[in-house]
Enzyme design. Structure first.
Site, mmCIF file in Angstrom:
data_model
loop_
_atom_site.group_PDB
_atom_site.id
_atom_site.type_symbol
_atom_site.label_atom_id
_atom_site.label_comp_id
_atom_site.label_asym_id
_atom_site.label_seq_id
_atom_site.Cartn_x
_atom_site.Cartn_y
_atom_site.Cartn_z
ATOM 1 N N ARG A 222 16.228 37.203 29.777
ATOM 2 C CA ARG A 222 17.512 36.699 29.267
ATOM 3 C C ARG A 222 17.263 35.981 27.958
ATOM 4 O O ARG A 222 16.338 35.157 27.877
ATOM 5 C CB ARG A 222 18.118 35.671 30.234
ATOM 6 C CG ARG A 222 18.543 36.205 31.568
ATOM 7 C CD ARG A 222 18.716 35.051 32.538
ATOM 8 N NE ARG A 222 17.465 34.301 32.687
ATOM 9 C CZ ARG A 222 17.346 33.101 33.252
ATOM 10 N NH1 ARG A 222 18.402 32.470 33.703
ATOM 11 N NH2 ARG A 222 16.180 32.501 33.362
ATOM 12 N N CYS B 36 23.908 43.085 25.809
ATOM 13 C CA CYS B 36 23.550 44.002 26.889
ATOM 14 C C CYS B 36 24.698 44.381 27.816
ATOM 15 O O CYS B 36 25.019 45.560 27.936
ATOM 16 C CB CYS B 36 22.397 43.412 27.709
ATOM 17 S SG CYS B 36 20.865 43.354 26.769
HETATM 18 N N1 LIG Z 1 18.364 41.272 23.913
HETATM 19 C C1 LIG Z 1 18.196 41.181 25.219
HETATM 20 O O1 LIG Z 1 18.428 40.125 25.841
HETATM 21 C C2 LIG Z 1 17.703 42.371 26.009
HETATM 22 C C3 LIG Z 1 17.267 42.187 27.327
HETATM 23 C C4 LIG Z 1 16.797 43.287 28.031
HETATM 24 C C5 LIG Z 1 16.787 44.532 27.441
HETATM 25 N N2 LIG Z 1 17.240 44.702 26.174
HETATM 26 C C6 LIG Z 1 17.176 46.034 25.578
HETATM 27 O O2 LIG Z 1 16.057 46.076 24.701
HETATM 28 C C7 LIG Z 1 16.326 46.913 23.576
HETATM 29 C C8 LIG Z 1 16.117 46.134 22.289
HETATM 30 O O3 LIG Z 1 17.073 45.098 22.242
HETATM 31 P P1 LIG Z 1 16.961 43.891 21.198
HETATM 32 O O4 LIG Z 1 18.037 42.932 21.539
HETATM 33 O O5 LIG Z 1 15.547 43.432 21.113
HETATM 34 O O6 LIG Z 1 17.319 44.678 19.840
HETATM 35 P P2 LIG Z 1 17.205 44.159 18.330
HETATM 36 O O7 LIG Z 1 18.281 44.827 17.587
HETATM 37 O O8 LIG Z 1 17.083 42.668 18.310
HETATM 38 O O9 LIG Z 1 15.781 44.709 17.853
HETATM 39 C C9 LIG Z 1 15.504 46.051 17.620
HETATM 40 C C10 LIG Z 1 14.481 46.132 16.483
HETATM 41 O O10 LIG Z 1 13.990 47.456 16.399
HETATM 42 C C11 LIG Z 1 13.761 47.761 15.034
HETATM 43 N N3 LIG Z 1 13.680 49.221 14.882
HETATM 44 C C12 LIG Z 1 14.653 50.150 15.038
HETATM 45 N N4 LIG Z 1 14.160 51.388 14.856
HETATM 46 C C13 LIG Z 1 12.844 51.252 14.586
HETATM 47 C C14 LIG Z 1 11.779 52.153 14.319
HETATM 48 N N5 LIG Z 1 11.989 53.479 14.294
HETATM 49 N N6 LIG Z 1 10.552 51.653 14.095
HETATM 50 C C15 LIG Z 1 10.330 50.332 14.111
HETATM 51 N N7 LIG Z 1 11.293 49.414 14.369
HETATM 52 C C16 LIG Z 1 12.530 49.869 14.605
HETATM 53 C C17 LIG Z 1 14.931 47.113 14.324
HETATM 54 O O11 LIG Z 1 14.658 46.912 12.952
HETATM 55 C C18 LIG Z 1 15.054 45.798 15.110
HETATM 56 O O12 LIG Z 1 14.273 44.771 14.525
HETATM 57 C C19 LIG Z 1 17.741 47.433 23.779
HETATM 58 O O13 LIG Z 1 17.688 48.685 24.423
HETATM 59 C C20 LIG Z 1 18.364 46.406 24.708
HETATM 60 O O14 LIG Z 1 19.410 46.944 25.486
HETATM 61 C C21 LIG Z 1 17.680 43.639 25.453
#
Ligand SMILES: NC(=O)c1ccc[n+]([C@@H]2O[C@H](COP(=O)([O-])OP(=O)(O)OC[C@H]3O[C@@H](n4cnc5c(N)ncnc54)[C@H](O)[C@@H]3O)[C@@H](O)[C@H]2O)c1
Length: 436
Positions: free
Chosen positions: A153, A262
């Site tokens: 979270r 999410c």
């Molecule tokens: N944020 C949360 O609390 C949370 C919790 C559990 C799961 N998730 C899941 O985790 C995943 C990521 O979420 P997040 O909140 O960290 O996203 P985010 O948007 O904060 O981070 C994603 C990162 O990936 C980078 N990126 C995209 N394409 C890329 C590539 N080809 N090569 C290198 N870097 C690349 C982006 O620049 C960005 O910095 C999602 O699927 C989300 O559903 C998120």
């Protein structure tokens, strides 16, 4: 072990820093060059308690590094994909383009025996498609694709990552299971419950868990609406329900509707998966619809508190993030609330301890201030939209002296009606009686 993390966002950066803290050698790769440059300067691009210290300590001990280029992938035993999977415009499906792009990019560089691990939340079957892409691009290699969804979270991400309720490992391959067990081994003193399942099951566990939590929130929100009509107190109802071990107390806090990066998008993606397979998930459908309507309906509470109109009035909104201890404003309930207030003719002033920069592109036409009191100056009502710690004990006399009218709309139920009565505020809460 040598690990690379593709994507250094909320999940990738926290996971990468924690893996490094377990003793692994981790490179976090992000295509956002500015983000990588900031990380290399020691700046943390997101607000997450404890993360700056964890990153700094592991960088100092040379277990954690950041890069734009994919060079580190070649030496990695495990490559985690932690890129975003937002809602696809138009149909609400998960947009998997970032995931597939990342897989195509790493495919050429991967060692022939690497394990590719999907940490991003992805619909059932995505692992199969990743495997297909890898086999096509690397017919020479014996690459395994594992689903390892993340349950952390925001706001408590490090604690969650290091003390997980469970670690879901989705693969039938024994070698890949061993690699994941080795990566999470440092948690073994805490006996982490590793749950080995098939890849498709792992992918679905994540969506089912989020949809269930969203359902709990929506359920208590609707009970709150009923409480308001029948003169009951939703907090006491929730406590009375939550003390039943079969139900549990968590996620039974009535409020303005769930938000964040999410729950809304994952509910929508789960529904699309179900539709594609001819299955009706009617409960999740109702949850998504009820929550969307609720967010905008919160403006009506403010209108009612201001005698039926906000036109020409000033409303101070405290909290813009979808929950405390994060700077994340994605799908925050504060945003549709503010947009609705503006549509109804209100001027909006706002303060958030961490989320104002993120909110600005979505809410360009409001006035941002540097404290709750500054935002409240001249306001006809203060609306508490996020339960940040610092909003829990506001100096009510000071607040009142700054405002045009003493009206508080507490969408997070952090105050009691009796203290508001003593301070001579008109007070509106959620699912509880207020002060007229
Ligand atoms: N944020 C949360 O609390 C949370 C919790 C559990 C799961 N998730 C899941 O985790 C995943 C990521 O979420 P997040 O909140 O960290 O996203 P985010 O948007 O904060 O981070 C994603 C990162 O990936 C980078 N990126 C995209 N394409 C890329 C590539 N080809 N090569 C290198 N870097 C690349 C982006 O620049 C960005 O910095 C999602 O699927 C989300 O559903 C998120």
């Amino acid at each position: 072990m040598r690990v690379t993390m593709i994507g250094a966002g909320y999940v990738g950066l926290v996971s990468g820093a924690c893996f490094a803290d377990f003793g692994h050698h981790v490179t976090c790769i992000d295509k956002d060059a500015e983000k990588v440059a900031a990380l290399n300067r020691g700046e943390i691009p997101i607000f997450e308690p404890g993360l700056a210290d964890l990153v700094a300590a592991n960088v100092r001990q040379e277990r954690l590094s950041f890069a734009v280029d994919l060079a580190a992938v070649a030496a990695a035993e495990a490559v985690f994909i932690a890129v975003g999977t937002p809602s696809r415009r138009g149909d609400g499906h998960a947009d998997l383009s970032f995931v597939y792009d990342a897989v195509r990019e790493v495919a050429a560089v991967l060692s022939a025996t690497a394990v590719v691990v999907t940490k991003s939340t992805v619909p059932v079957g995505t692992g199969d498609e990743i495997e297909r892409i890898l086999r096509e691009k690397r017919p020479d290699a014996d690459l395994q694709v594992v689903s390892n969804p993340e349950f952390l979270r925001e706001g408590a991400a490090i604690q969650d990552f290091k003390h997980p309720d469970r670690i879901v490992v989705g693969t039938d391959d024994a070698g890949a299971r061993n690699v994941l067990a080795e990566i999470y081994r440092p948690l073994y003193l805490n006996e982490p419950p590793l749950l080995y399942v098939s890849r498709r099951t792992a992918e679905l566990i994540k969506y089912a868990a989020n949809a269930f939590l969203a359902t709990k929130i929506t359920f208590i929100n609707e009970i709150a609406d009923l409480c308001e009509q029948v003169g009951a107190d939703v907090q006491e109802v929730a406590r009375g329900m939550g003390l039943d071990n079969r139900i549990g107390a968590k996620f039974l806090h009535a409020g303005p509707g769930f938000g964040g990066s999410c729950f809304p998008k994952d509910a929508s993606a789960l529904l699309k998966t179900a539709h594609d397979h001819g299955v009706a998930l009617r409960i999740v459908e109702a949850v998504a619809m009820a929550n969307d309507q609720r967010k905008r309906a919160m403006a009506r509470k403010v209108v009612a508190a201001l005698d039926g109109s906000v036109r020409g009035k000033t409303v101070a909104v405290l909290g813009l993030t979808f929950k405390p201890n994060t700077d994340d404003t994605r799908d925050s309930p504060a945003i549709p609330l503010i947009v609705a207030l503006q549509d109804l003719g209100a001027t909006v002033r706002a303060y958030d301890p961490a989320g104002m920069e993120q909110a600005k592109p979505q809410l360009p036409a409001i006035h941002y201030h540097n404290s709750a009191y500054a935002a409240a100056e001249g306001a006809d009502a203060v609306v508490i939209a996020t339960e940040w710690e610092q909003f829990r004990a506001l100096d009510l006399a000071r607040l009142k002296s700054l405002m045009a009218q003493p009206v508080i709309v507490d969408l997070r139920n952090i105050y009691r009606a009796d203290e508001m009565k003593r301070a001579a505020f008109r007070y509106v809460a959620v699912g509880r009686s207020g002060v007229e």
